[in-house]
Design a protein around this motif. Structure first.
Motif, short mmCIF file in Angstrom:
data_model
loop_
_atom_site.label_atom_id
_atom_site.label_comp_id
_atom_site.label_asym_id
_atom_site.label_seq_id
_atom_site.Cartn_x
_atom_site.Cartn_y
_atom_site.Cartn_z
N ALA A 124 0.83 -1.20 0.00
CA ALA A 124 0.00 0.00 0.00
C ALA A 124 0.87 1.26 0.00
CB ALA A 124 -0.93 -0.01 1.21
N LEU A 125 1.88 1.27 0.87
CA LEU A 125 2.76 2.44 0.94
C LEU A 125 3.55 2.61 -0.35
CD1 LEU A 125 4.00 1.92 4.60
CD2 LEU A 125 2.55 3.80 3.78
N ALA A 126 3.94 1.51 -0.97
CA ALA A 126 4.68 1.59 -2.24
C ALA A 126 3.81 2.22 -3.33
CB ALA A 126 5.14 0.20 -2.67
N GLU A 127 2.53 1.87 -3.34
CA GLU A 127 1.63 2.48 -4.33
C GLU A 127 1.51 3.98 -4.10
OE1 GLU A 127 0.24 1.39 -7.08
OE2 GLU A 127 1.18 -0.56 -6.78
N LEU A 128 1.43 4.39 -2.85
CA LEU A 128 1.32 5.83 -2.56
C LEU A 128 2.61 6.56 -2.92
CD1 LEU A 128 -0.69 5.66 0.77
CD2 LEU A 128 -1.54 6.30 -1.50
N ASP A 129 3.75 5.90 -2.73
CA ASP A 129 5.01 6.50 -3.17
C ASP A 129 5.02 6.69 -4.69
OD1 ASP A 129 6.15 6.83 -0.66
OD2 ASP A 129 7.07 4.83 -0.67
N GLU A 130 4.50 5.70 -5.40
CA GLU A 130 4.39 5.83 -6.85
C GLU A 130 3.45 6.98 -7.22
OE1 GLU A 130 5.81 4.40 -9.52
OE2 GLU A 130 7.20 3.39 -8.17
N ALA A 131 2.37 7.10 -6.47
CA ALA A 131 1.42 8.18 -6.74
C ALA A 131 2.07 9.55 -6.60
CB ALA A 131 0.22 8.06 -5.80
N LEU A 132 3.00 9.69 -5.67
CA LEU A 132 3.67 10.97 -5.46
C LEU A 132 4.57 11.36 -6.64
CD1 LEU A 132 4.57 10.73 -1.67
CD2 LEU A 132 2.98 12.36 -2.73
N HIS A 133 4.88 10.41 -7.51
CA HIS A 133 5.68 10.73 -8.70
C HIS A 133 4.87 11.50 -9.73
CE1 HIS A 133 8.46 7.08 -7.71
NE2 HIS A 133 8.80 8.18 -7.05
N ASP A 134 3.56 11.49 -9.58
CA ASP A 134 2.69 12.22 -10.52
C ASP A 134 2.67 13.69 -10.12
OD1 ASP A 134 0.79 13.22 -12.19
OD2 ASP A 134 -0.86 11.97 -11.47
N ARG A 135 3.50 14.48 -10.75
CA ARG A 135 3.61 15.91 -10.40
C ARG A 135 2.42 16.72 -10.91
NH1 ARG A 135 7.01 15.40 -6.34
NH2 ARG A 135 9.00 14.44 -6.94
N TYR A 137 -0.73 15.72 -10.37
CA TYR A 137 -1.89 15.44 -9.52
C TYR A 137 -2.20 16.66 -8.66
CZ TYR A 137 -5.13 12.84 -6.55
OH TYR A 137 -6.25 12.42 -5.88
N PRO A 138 -3.45 17.15 -8.67
CA PRO A 138 -3.74 18.43 -7.99
C PRO A 138 -3.85 18.35 -6.47
CG PRO A 138 -5.73 17.57 -9.04
CD PRO A 138 -4.59 16.67 -9.46
N TYR A 139 -3.89 17.13 -5.90
CA TYR A 139 -4.09 17.01 -4.45
C TYR A 139 -3.03 16.11 -3.79
CZ TYR A 139 -8.62 18.54 -6.23
OH TYR A 139 -9.62 19.21 -6.89
N PRO A 140 -1.77 16.45 -3.90
CA PRO A 140 -0.74 15.59 -3.29
C PRO A 140 -0.88 15.49 -1.78
CG PRO A 140 0.19 17.70 -3.95
CD PRO A 140 -1.18 17.64 -4.54
N GLU A 141 -1.50 16.48 -1.14
CA GLU A 141 -1.70 16.42 0.31
C GLU A 141 -2.53 15.20 0.71
OE1 GLU A 141 -5.04 19.11 -1.25
OE2 GLU A 141 -2.93 18.70 -1.72
N LYS A 142 -3.45 14.77 -0.16
CA LYS A 142 -4.26 13.59 0.15
C LYS A 142 -3.40 12.33 0.16
CE LYS A 142 -8.65 15.40 -1.59
NZ LYS A 142 -9.80 15.18 -2.50
N ILE A 143 -2.42 12.29 -0.71
CA ILE A 143 -1.52 11.13 -0.74
C ILE A 143 -0.72 11.07 0.56
CG2 ILE A 143 0.31 9.96 -2.00
CD1 ILE A 143 -0.55 11.53 -4.50
N HIS A 144 -0.21 12.22 0.99
CA HIS A 144 0.54 12.25 2.25
C HIS A 144 -0.37 11.89 3.43
CE1 HIS A 144 4.36 13.75 0.75
NE2 HIS A 144 3.71 14.59 -0.02
N PRO A 172 -2.33 24.38 4.12
CA PRO A 172 -2.40 24.74 5.53
C PRO A 172 -3.78 24.59 6.18
CG PRO A 172 -1.05 26.31 4.33
CD PRO A 172 -1.69 25.43 3.31
N LYS A 173 -4.85 24.71 5.42
CA LYS A 173 -6.19 24.58 5.98
C LYS A 173 -6.80 23.20 5.71
CE LYS A 173 -7.30 29.48 6.01
NZ LYS A 173 -8.27 30.55 5.62
N TYR A 174 -5.93 22.20 5.67
CA TYR A 174 -6.39 20.83 5.47
C TYR A 174 -6.81 20.29 6.83
CZ TYR A 174 -6.37 16.18 3.24
OH TYR A 174 -6.71 14.95 2.72
N HIS A 175 -8.07 20.51 7.17
CA HIS A 175 -8.56 20.22 8.53
C HIS A 175 -8.45 18.75 8.89
CE1 HIS A 175 -10.86 24.00 7.38
NE2 HIS A 175 -10.05 24.38 8.35
N ARG A 176 -8.71 17.88 7.94
CA ARG A 176 -8.61 16.44 8.22
C ARG A 176 -7.19 16.08 8.64
NH1 ARG A 176 -10.10 11.26 6.06
NH2 ARG A 176 -9.26 9.79 7.60
N ALA A 177 -6.20 16.62 7.96
CA ALA A 177 -4.81 16.30 8.29
C ALA A 177 -4.45 16.84 9.68
CB ALA A 177 -3.87 16.86 7.23
#
Length: 256
Positions: A124-135, A137-144, A172-177
């Motif tokens: 699962a973590l490897a897939e998310l690391d791959e997802a972060l390679h997509d520069r 993608y408009p919502y990288p904060e969701k991946i983190h 900065p206003k990502y309340h869920r995070a």
């Protein structure tokens, strides 16, 4: 008389010939137009929206029989299985989607949840690391955020906290995070920092009784009883007959 009859015959003959030619040009009646793969895909979406799961899956399979190379169709099939918590089938469809389109980042994020539910957190973590390679993608904060949640559930609090901090650096206003960060900090015994995270999360949870109870309990542990009482009373107000309200009342009795 003869000439008039002849003229009438020519008119009738001309009409007959024209009719015959028209019939030849038209040919047999056209067959109904067959649906293409995207039409079946749209039908699947419609059926799923209506809660007709078997019909939706049938339409998806018809689409894939016509064209197996459409990543969005594989993604949607995975999404249907994901919504049913059929993790293995969902994972296969998401895997197919990213095999066709390696930068299908939403598919990778859903695939990561499937892997975690299948007991494969490292995948699962490897897939998310791959997802972060997509520069793009408009919502990288969701991946983190998702990385942080998985790491926290694995007991890797320090790494989880780093991912959540990265999420709020991006947005900065990502309340869920901020809320998830507060939970991690509480688990690490870092109460004052947790309260800061609760305060940052609060605008996004004004109508959430669970949040108000948890924030109130954290304030109570920090000795800030007046502020704690305010949060606990808000939890009761939002969900008067709930278990959360009962716990909030119990804590209010201790506060006095």
């Amino acid at each position: 008389m003869i000439e008039r009859r002849f003229r009438r015959w020519r008119v009738v003959a001309a009409i007959a010939v024209a009719a015959g030619l028209a019939g030849c040009a038209a040919g047999p009646a056209p067959r109904p137009r067959e649906r293409g793969p995207l039409a079946h895909y749209q039908m699947a979406r419609m059926y799923f929206g209506q809660g007709k799961i078997p019909e939706a899956l049938e339409e998806i399979d018809r689409s894939l029989e016509l064209d197996d190379s459409l990543p969005q169709v594989h993604f949607y099939k995975g999404f249907i299985f994901w919504s049913l918590e059929r993790w293995e089938e969902a994972a296969r469809s998401f895997e197919r989607a990213v095999a066709i389109h390696p930068y299908y980042t939403d598919a990778r994020m859903y695939l990561a949840t499937c892997y975690e539910n299948l007991g494969r957190p490292d995948d699962a973590l490897a897939e998310l690391d791959e997802a972060l390679h997509d520069r793009t993608y408009p919502y990288p904060e969701k991946i983190h955020l998702n990385k942080g949640l998985i790491l926290f559930r694995q007991g890797r609090s320090g790494e989880a906290l780093r991912e959540l901090r990265r999420a709020v650096e991006i947005r900065p206003k990502y309340h869920r995070a901020h809320y998830e960060m507060a939970k991690v900090l509480e688990s690490m015994g870092r109460g004052e920092e947790a309260l800061e995270a609760f305060a940052a999360a609060a605008p996004g949870y004004e109508e959430d009784p669970g949040f108000h109870y948890r924030y109130g309990a954290a304030l109570f542990r920090a000795g800030r009883r007046e502020e704690a009482g305010k949060e606990l009373r808000r939890a009761i107000e939002l969900a008067p007959g709930s278990e959360t309200a009962a716990k909030a009342r119990d804590l209010l009795e201790v506060i006095g």
